[in-house]
Motif scaffolding. Structure first.
Motif, mmCIF file in Angstrom:
data_model
loop_
_atom_site.group_PDB
_atom_site.id
_atom_site.type_symbol
_atom_site.label_atom_id
_atom_site.label_comp_id
_atom_site.label_asym_id
_atom_site.label_seq_id
_atom_site.Cartn_x
_atom_site.Cartn_y
_atom_site.Cartn_z
ATOM 1 N N PRO A 75 0.805 -1.241 0.000
ATOM 2 C CA PRO A 75 0.000 0.000 0.000
ATOM 3 C C PRO A 75 0.831 1.281 0.000
ATOM 4 O O PRO A 75 0.442 2.262 -0.642
ATOM 5 N N ASN A 76 1.968 1.296 0.693
ATOM 6 C CA ASN A 76 2.805 2.500 0.721
ATOM 7 C C ASN A 76 3.470 2.751 -0.625
ATOM 8 O O ASN A 76 3.621 3.900 -1.048
ATOM 9 N N VAL A 77 3.856 1.691 -1.305
ATOM 10 C CA VAL A 77 4.446 1.817 -2.639
ATOM 11 C C VAL A 77 3.379 2.298 -3.619
ATOM 12 O O VAL A 77 3.617 3.225 -4.399
ATOM 13 N N VAL A 78 2.219 1.688 -3.564
ATOM 14 C CA VAL A 78 1.114 2.076 -4.447
ATOM 15 C C VAL A 78 0.815 3.566 -4.277
ATOM 16 O O VAL A 78 0.699 4.309 -5.258
ATOM 17 N N LYS A 79 0.713 4.007 -3.047
ATOM 18 C CA LYS A 79 0.400 5.410 -2.762
ATOM 19 C C LYS A 79 1.485 6.340 -3.313
ATOM 20 O O LYS A 79 1.181 7.341 -3.967
ATOM 21 N N ALA A 80 2.756 6.012 -3.050
ATOM 22 C CA ALA A 80 3.871 6.859 -3.503
ATOM 23 C C ALA A 80 3.922 6.935 -5.024
ATOM 24 O O ALA A 80 4.120 8.017 -5.593
ATOM 25 N N ILE A 81 3.727 5.822 -5.699
ATOM 26 C CA ILE A 81 3.799 5.802 -7.160
ATOM 27 C C ILE A 81 2.612 6.537 -7.776
ATOM 28 O O ILE A 81 2.782 7.402 -8.631
ATOM 29 N N ASN A 82 1.412 6.207 -7.349
ATOM 30 C CA ASN A 82 0.229 6.843 -7.943
ATOM 31 C C ASN A 82 0.191 8.346 -7.693
ATOM 32 O O ASN A 82 -0.347 9.089 -8.508
ATOM 33 N N LYS A 83 0.761 8.805 -6.595
ATOM 34 C CA LYS A 83 0.762 10.232 -6.269
ATOM 35 C C LYS A 83 1.753 11.016 -7.133
ATOM 36 O O LYS A 83 1.448 12.105 -7.603
ATOM 37 N N ASN A 84 2.944 10.471 -7.335
ATOM 38 C CA ASN A 84 4.048 11.240 -7.919
ATOM 39 C C ASN A 84 4.423 10.897 -9.353
ATOM 40 O O ASN A 84 5.219 11.625 -9.947
ATOM 41 N N ILE A 132 14.212 -0.765 -12.739
ATOM 42 C CA ILE A 132 13.249 0.312 -12.529
ATOM 43 C C ILE A 132 13.934 1.597 -12.968
ATOM 44 O O ILE A 132 15.041 1.891 -12.525
ATOM 45 N N VAL A 133 13.273 2.344 -13.837
ATOM 46 C CA VAL A 133 13.843 3.589 -14.354
ATOM 47 C C VAL A 133 12.995 4.758 -13.868
ATOM 48 O O VAL A 133 11.786 4.793 -14.115
ATOM 49 N N PHE A 134 13.643 5.672 -13.167
ATOM 50 C CA PHE A 134 12.989 6.906 -12.748
ATOM 51 C C PHE A 134 13.335 7.980 -13.767
ATOM 52 O O PHE A 134 14.498 8.173 -14.102
ATOM 53 N N MET A 135 12.299 8.673 -14.260
ATOM 54 C CA MET A 135 12.475 9.704 -15.275
ATOM 55 C C MET A 135 11.838 11.004 -14.796
ATOM 56 O O MET A 135 10.857 10.985 -14.049
ATOM 57 N N ASP A 136 12.390 12.122 -15.253
ATOM 58 C CA ASP A 136 11.828 13.422 -14.871
ATOM 59 C C ASP A 136 10.653 13.774 -15.776
ATOM 60 O O ASP A 136 10.263 13.001 -16.660
ATOM 61 N N GLU A 137 10.111 14.963 -15.574
ATOM 62 C CA GLU A 137 8.935 15.417 -16.321
ATOM 63 C C GLU A 137 9.202 15.638 -17.804
ATOM 64 O O GLU A 137 8.264 15.762 -18.585
ATOM 65 N N ASN A 138 10.475 15.691 -18.187
ATOM 66 C CA ASN A 138 10.840 15.835 -19.600
ATOM 67 C C ASN A 138 11.307 14.523 -20.217
ATOM 68 O O ASN A 138 11.900 14.511 -21.289
ATOM 69 N N LEU A 139 11.054 13.438 -19.512
ATOM 70 C CA LEU A 139 11.390 12.083 -19.941
ATOM 71 C C LEU A 139 12.894 11.854 -20.080
ATOM 72 O O LEU A 139 13.344 11.062 -20.905
ATOM 73 N N ASN A 159 10.048 7.979 -3.094
ATOM 74 C CA ASN A 159 9.821 9.259 -2.413
ATOM 75 C C ASN A 159 11.010 10.202 -2.583
ATOM 76 O O ASN A 159 10.834 11.419 -2.669
ATOM 77 N N TYR A 160 12.210 9.651 -2.643
ATOM 78 C CA TYR A 160 13.415 10.458 -2.856
ATOM 79 C C TYR A 160 13.326 11.201 -4.194
ATOM 80 O O TYR A 160 13.493 12.415 -4.256
ATOM 81 N N PHE A 161 13.048 10.465 -5.267
ATOM 82 C CA PHE A 161 12.931 11.088 -6.583
ATOM 83 C C PHE A 161 11.616 11.855 -6.732
ATOM 84 O O PHE A 161 11.592 12.940 -7.303
ATOM 85 N N GLY A 162 10.531 11.294 -6.222
ATOM 86 C CA GLY A 162 9.216 11.930 -6.343
ATOM 87 C C GLY A 162 9.141 13.277 -5.651
ATOM 88 O O GLY A 162 8.435 14.174 -6.102
ATOM 89 N N GLY A 163 9.867 13.428 -4.546
ATOM 90 C CA GLY A 163 9.876 14.688 -3.814
ATOM 91 C C GLY A 163 10.995 15.629 -4.221
ATOM 92 O O GLY A 163 11.237 16.640 -3.559
ATOM 93 N N ASN A 164 11.719 15.284 -5.285
ATOM 94 C CA ASN A 164 12.843 16.084 -5.807
ATOM 95 C C ASN A 164 13.995 16.240 -4.821
ATOM 96 O O ASN A 164 14.800 17.150 -4.950
ATOM 97 N N TYR A 165 14.078 15.353 -3.834
ATOM 98 C CA TYR A 165 15.187 15.411 -2.882
ATOM 99 C C TYR A 165 16.518 15.154 -3.577
ATOM 100 O O TYR A 165 17.561 15.621 -3.128
ATOM 101 N N ASN A 166 16.487 14.410 -4.673
ATOM 102 C CA ASN A 166 17.707 14.102 -5.418
ATOM 103 C C ASN A 166 18.389 15.359 -5.962
ATOM 104 O O ASN A 166 19.567 15.338 -6.273
ATOM 105 N N LYS A 167 17.652 16.459 -6.036
ATOM 106 C CA LYS A 167 18.220 17.691 -6.586
ATOM 107 C C LYS A 167 19.141 18.418 -5.618
ATOM 108 O O LYS A 167 19.995 19.183 -6.046
ATOM 109 N N ASN A 168 18.951 18.196 -4.300
ATOM 110 C CA ASN A 168 19.802 18.923 -3.349
ATOM 111 C C ASN A 168 20.208 18.135 -2.108
ATOM 112 O O ASN A 168 20.858 18.685 -1.229
#
Length: 184
Positions: A75-84, A132-139, A159-168
């Motif tokens: 459920p926590n994975v589902v929530k994080a993925i569907n949200k972000n 698993i490949v994480f991509m930004d909004e510009n693919l 959550n790290y990538f979804g919340g943009n924590y990877n940027k800083n």
């Protein structure tokens, strides 16, 4: 009378399930990841930009099936993925051509198996499964991660990538803070 009572109760239960299902659809709550195809994702990106998570798999991959039955049902994975994210299932051995960024990506035959050029492109050549490949909004690929990921690890990374924590924030710092938050 008992038969009638059971029928009424049965109908009432069906009505309740119907309304619960409708509420889930209306409010976007789901107990499963909203997987879409690459093509569907590109269409949706025209209306609303979002990050993308791609499950690069093959039909014969045991660890891919394990992630599907465990990690992707948490459920926590589902929530994080569907949200972000837009969540894309991508069979690395599919044979259909895909147009992406003014290029046609094709299936490449290698002996008894092969791979799709787009899978090689987005995984940055890391053709192991699952990836698993994480991509930004510009693919643009942010990070491909090869191998099985359990639910707590996948949730944290998404959550790290979804919340943009990877940027800083370095991942190690995020990981330490995330564990402290989860423990409390």
């Amino acid at each position: 009378m008992n038969c009638l009572g059971i029928k009424i109760l049965g109908s009432g239960v069906l009505i309740i399930f119907f309304f619960l299902g409708m509420a889930n659809l209306l409010y976007g709550q789901s107990n499963q990841i909203n997987w879409i195809s690459w093509e569907q994702m590109e269409i949706q990106m025209k209306n609303q930009k979002k990050k993308v998570v791609v499950d690069v798999y093959t039909n014969w991959c045991t660890w891919c099936k394990r992630m599907e039955s465990t990690t992707f049902r948490d459920p926590n994975v589902v929530k994080a993925i569907n949200k972000n994210y837009y969540a894309v299932k991508f069979n690395a051995e599919q044979r259909e051509d895909i147009n992406f960024r003014d290029r046609v990506f094709k299936y490449v035959s290698k002996g008894t198996r092969g791979y799709h050029e787009l899978a090689a492109e987005i995984t940055q050549g890391q053709l192991s499964y699952p990836t698993i490949v994480f991509m930004d909004e510009n693919l643009n690929t942010i990070q491909p991660l090869s191998g099985y990921l359990d639910a707590p690890t996948f949730e944290m990374i998404s959550n790290y990538f979804g919340g943009n924590y990877n940027k800083n924030t370095p991942f190690r710092t995020f990981q330490e803070n995330y564990k402290m938050i989860k423990d409390h």
